[in-house]
Design a protein around this motif. Structure first.
Motif, PDB file in Angstrom:
ATOM      1  N   ARG A   1       1.571  -1.152  -1.523  1.00  0.00           N
ATOM      2  CA  ARG A   1       3.016  -0.914  -1.609  1.00  0.00           C
ATOM      3  C   ARG A   1       3.321   0.523  -2.005  1.00  0.00           C
ATOM      4  NH1 ARG A   1       5.045  -6.630  -4.401  1.00  0.00           N
ATOM      5  NH2 ARG A   1       4.424  -7.957  -2.639  1.00  0.00           N
ATOM      6  N   MET A   2       2.469   1.115  -2.841  1.00  0.00           N
ATOM      7  CA  MET A   2       2.663   2.513  -3.220  1.00  0.00           C
ATOM      8  C   MET A   2       2.563   3.424  -1.998  1.00  0.00           C
ATOM      9  SD  MET A   2       0.167   4.927  -5.540  1.00  0.00           S
ATOM     10  CE  MET A   2      -1.044   5.031  -4.206  1.00  0.00           C
ATOM     11  N   VAL A   3       1.521   3.232  -1.192  1.00  0.00           N
ATOM     12  CA  VAL A   3       1.323   4.080  -0.015  1.00  0.00           C
ATOM     13  C   VAL A   3       2.466   3.881   0.978  1.00  0.00           C
ATOM     14  CG1 VAL A   3      -0.178   4.589   1.935  1.00  0.00           C
ATOM     15  CG2 VAL A   3      -1.175   4.112  -0.300  1.00  0.00           C
ATOM     16  N   ALA A   4       2.824   2.623   1.241  1.00  0.00           N
ATOM     17  CA  ALA A   4       3.911   2.347   2.173  1.00  0.00           C
ATOM     18  C   ALA A   4       5.226   2.936   1.677  1.00  0.00           C
ATOM     19  CB  ALA A   4       4.044   0.844   2.385  1.00  0.00           C
TER      20      ALA A   4
ATOM     21  N   ASN B   1       2.823   4.220  -9.415  1.00  0.00           N
ATOM     22  CA  ASN B   1       1.437   3.727  -9.483  1.00  0.00           C
ATOM     23  C   ASN B   1       0.401   4.799  -9.120  1.00  0.00           C
ATOM     24  OD1 ASN B   1      -0.554   1.598  -9.775  1.00  0.00           O
ATOM     25  ND2 ASN B   1      -0.711   1.523  -7.547  1.00  0.00           N
ATOM     26  N   ILE B   2       0.815   6.040  -8.897  1.00  0.00           N
ATOM     27  CA  ILE B   2      -0.104   7.064  -8.395  1.00  0.00           C
ATOM     28  C   ILE B   2      -1.185   7.410  -9.423  1.00  0.00           C
ATOM     29  CG2 ILE B   2       1.253   9.021  -9.229  1.00  0.00           C
ATOM     30  CD1 ILE B   2      -0.524   8.840  -5.815  1.00  0.00           C
ATOM     31  N   ARG B   3      -2.404   7.624  -8.930  1.00  0.00           N
ATOM     32  CA  ARG B   3      -3.507   8.126  -9.756  1.00  0.00           C
ATOM     33  C   ARG B   3      -4.015   9.420  -9.135  1.00  0.00           C
ATOM     34  NH1 ARG B   3      -7.294   6.873 -13.704  1.00  0.00           N
ATOM     35  NH2 ARG B   3      -9.398   7.699 -13.328  1.00  0.00           N
TER      36      ARG B   3
ATOM     37  N   MET C   1       4.525  11.489  -2.887  1.00  0.00           N
ATOM     38  CA  MET C   1       3.590  10.542  -3.485  1.00  0.00           C
ATOM     39  C   MET C   1       3.480  10.764  -5.000  1.00  0.00           C
ATOM     40  SD  MET C   1       2.151   8.317  -1.450  1.00  0.00           S
ATOM     41  CE  MET C   1       1.950   7.978   0.305  1.00  0.00           C
ATOM     42  N   ALA C   2       3.671  11.999  -5.454  1.00  0.00           N
ATOM     43  CA  ALA C   2       3.528  12.316  -6.876  1.00  0.00           C
ATOM     44  C   ALA C   2       4.531  11.573  -7.748  1.00  0.00           C
ATOM     45  CB  ALA C   2       3.667  13.818  -7.093  1.00  0.00           C
TER      46      ALA C   2
ATOM     47  N   VAL D   1      -4.901   9.534  -1.586  1.00  0.00           N
ATOM     48  CA  VAL D   1      -4.134   9.008  -2.712  1.00  0.00           C
ATOM     49  C   VAL D   1      -4.770   7.701  -3.179  1.00  0.00           C
ATOM     50  CG1 VAL D   1      -1.949  10.099  -2.067  1.00  0.00           C
ATOM     51  CG2 VAL D   1      -2.478   7.811  -1.219  1.00  0.00           C
ATOM     52  N   SER D   2      -4.727   7.467  -4.484  1.00  0.00           N
ATOM     53  CA  SER D   2      -5.236   6.203  -5.011  1.00  0.00           C
ATOM     54  C   SER D   2      -4.260   5.684  -6.057  1.00  0.00           C
ATOM     55  CB  SER D   2      -6.624   6.385  -5.637  1.00  0.00           C
ATOM     56  OG  SER D   2      -6.549   7.097  -6.857  1.00  0.00           O
ATOM     57  N   GLY D   3      -4.355   4.385  -6.364  1.00  0.00           N
ATOM     58  CA  GLY D   3      -3.451   3.761  -7.296  1.00  0.00           C
ATOM     59  C   GLY D   3      -4.092   3.464  -8.634  1.00  0.00           C
TER      60      GLY D   3
END
Length: 305
Positions: free
Chosen positions: A200-203, A265-267, A260-261, A301-303
């Protein structure tokens, strides 16, 4: 628990009744217009507007209920990890920038808060386990993640314009398109399930960025650092944006990373121009320049979850 379940059941029943009533009104208006010889486009537009407002009302109520619960849970987590995050920051890399207040994504044409997509299940599809049962912990990114989002209410004139376009055979704009093409065609497709918060974060980030096309070239496969979150279904690599390959000169890649930043939930957020990591939920991002060389041709990108 039973009280909460009953409340949710009542909400969905009311939403269904509201939308069903709007549909019936649309059909009745169109039938009356036909009998009276009135402008069918006018009647259909008015009915569609009522239908859209019913959907909007239901979606806003549900989103508000979910957002309140998620914010309360998130605040508790941030307070619990903040001292640890501060200690890690002092021992390790220094913050890339001072902590910033959360910036809400511009609503634009969609109702959802795209910086907190965990509250919106319509951009992803749940995976299934080996027995065919729905696995809510893992999800696929939808090829058109914005197509299921509620849109802001439109005026009658805007709806009439859409009806005219449809009658003329013009395609409906489904929003950003996500493709899944592996760099190595002989290897498995990167269209694999991720943890639901990461999917969901990426989408949400892709839709929020406003880009037209993104290619995901790696999810859970490929060769990565042994500690990579690719191996725990929490990371995605994107090597094409708007049909162009990602390079250090890619403004679209830099823009996508900036959007994305602000995902909750971004890591990891690594790309050609910027490499940052959020060490724990709620902590400020820190510079991670050691990975720069390996991310000149894609955005990774990772969560957190």
């Amino acid at each position: 628990m039973s009280g909460k379940s009953s409340s949710q059941g009542g909400f969905f029943q009311r939403s269904a009744e509201q939308i069903a009533a709007a549909k019936a009104k649309l059909e009745e208006q169109t039938r009356l217009a036909w009998e009276r010889g009135e402008d069918l486009a006018d009647a259909a537009a008015k009915g569609l507007r009522t239908y859209a407002e019913a959907q909007t009302s239901a979606a806003q109520l549900q989103a508000a209920q979910q957002a309140r619960a998620l914010r309360a849970a998130g605040d508790a987590v941030v307070q619990a990890v903040r001292p640890k995050a501060k200690d890690v920051g002092l021992r390790g890399p220094q913050p890339a920038e001072p902590p910033r207040p959360a910036v809400a994504a511009p609503q634009g044409r969609y109702l959802a808060d795209l910086t907190h997509p965990e509250a919106n299940p319509f951009m992803t599809t749940y995976a299934r386990d080996e027995h065919g049962n729905i696995d809510r912990s893992r999800s696929y990114i939808d090829p058109y993640p914005a197509s299921g989002l509620g849109q802001q209410p439109m005026s009658t004139d805007e709806l009439k314009g859409k009806i005219v376009d449809l009658l003329a055979g013009k395609p409906v704009d489904p929003g950003p398109h996500v493709t899944f093409v592996n760099d190595e065609p002989a290897n498995p497709s990167p269209n694999q399930p991720l943890t639901t918060p990461t999917a969901r974060m990426v989408a949400g980030g892709i839709v929020d960025s406003g880009v037209d096309l993104v290619n995901v070239n790696s999810t859970t496969g490929g060769k990565h650092d042994p500690k990579s979150r690719h191996y725990t279904d929490q990371a995605v690599d994107m090597n094409r944006i708007n049909s162009a390959r990602v390079t250090p000169q890619s403004d679209d890649a830099a823009h996508l990373q900036a959007v994305m930043a602000r995902q909750s939930n971004i890591r990891d957020n690594f790309g050609p121009r910027s490499q940052t990591k959020v060490l724990s939920s709620g902590a400020p991002p820190v510079q991670w320049p050691s990975v720069r060389g390996g991310h000149q041709a894609h955005v990774h990108v990772s969560g957190q979850r």
